[in-house]
Design an enzyme around this catalytic site. Structure first.
Site, PDB file in Angstrom:
ATOM      1  N   CYS A 134      -0.690  20.995 -20.523  1.00 43.14           N
ATOM      2  CA  CYS A 134      -0.265  21.460 -19.191  1.00 43.14           C
ATOM      3  C   CYS A 134      -1.359  22.322 -18.568  1.00 43.14           C
ATOM      4  O   CYS A 134      -1.669  22.193 -17.385  1.00 43.14           O
ATOM      5  CB  CYS A 134       1.027  22.268 -19.277  1.00 43.14           C
ATOM      6  SG  CYS A 134       2.451  21.369 -19.906  1.00 43.14           S
ATOM      7  N   CYS A 180       1.979  25.292 -23.133  1.00 44.77           N
ATOM      8  CA  CYS A 180       1.590  23.893 -23.342  1.00 44.77           C
ATOM      9  C   CYS A 180       0.103  23.702 -23.036  1.00 44.77           C
ATOM     10  O   CYS A 180      -0.309  23.818 -21.883  1.00 44.77           O
ATOM     11  CB  CYS A 180       2.472  23.009 -22.454  1.00 44.77           C
ATOM     12  SG  CYS A 180       1.913  21.318 -22.254  1.00 44.77           S
TER      13      CYS A 180
END
Length: 126
Positions: free
Chosen positions: A33, A30
């Site tokens: 992230c 991600c």
């Protein structure tokens, strides 16, 4: 303090130990992230009195499902075992500081009273 990896076995005890616990739900693939990770790590160094947990949603799919994670990153904040904040999306450092300040300033007696009132107002199943 560095972030603590949380698992399905350690999540509940960590959030119920009292005080403020932030939990970052993330995955290695991600992009947002990965952008949020250094912001979160820096905050964990600055706020030694807060527990900073992290949950790898790939490794802990059962836990992510149990707490209703549908988008990552998601940040959750618990105070005295009560979920007081949950929001998907990567926060900038200033946004994370605002969340931390807001959680610190909560009147937990009022929060508990509101939760109790909601329970009393909830319709009972027939």
């Amino acid at each position: 303090m560095t972030t603590q990896p949380l698992t399905i076995d350690t999540f509940e005890s960590t959030i119920t130990d009292g005080g403020i616990v932030l939990v970052d739900f993330w995955a290695s693939w991600c992009g947002p992230c990965r952008q949020f990770a250094p912001v979160y790590a820096a905050a964990s160094e600055e706020h030694q009195d807060i527990v900073f947990g992290s949950v790898d949603t790939e490794a802990e799919q059962e836990l992510a499902g149990a707490v209703g994670i549908t988008s990552i990153p998601t940040l959750m904040a618990f105070r005295d075992g009560i979920l007081v904040f949950s929001q998907p999306g990567a926060l900038p450092a200033s946004g994370l500081e605002q969340v931390i300040s807001a959680v610190r300033e909560l009147d937990m007696d009022r929060v508990r009273s509101e939760i109790e009132q909601q329970k009393q107002d909830a319709p009972t199943g027939a």
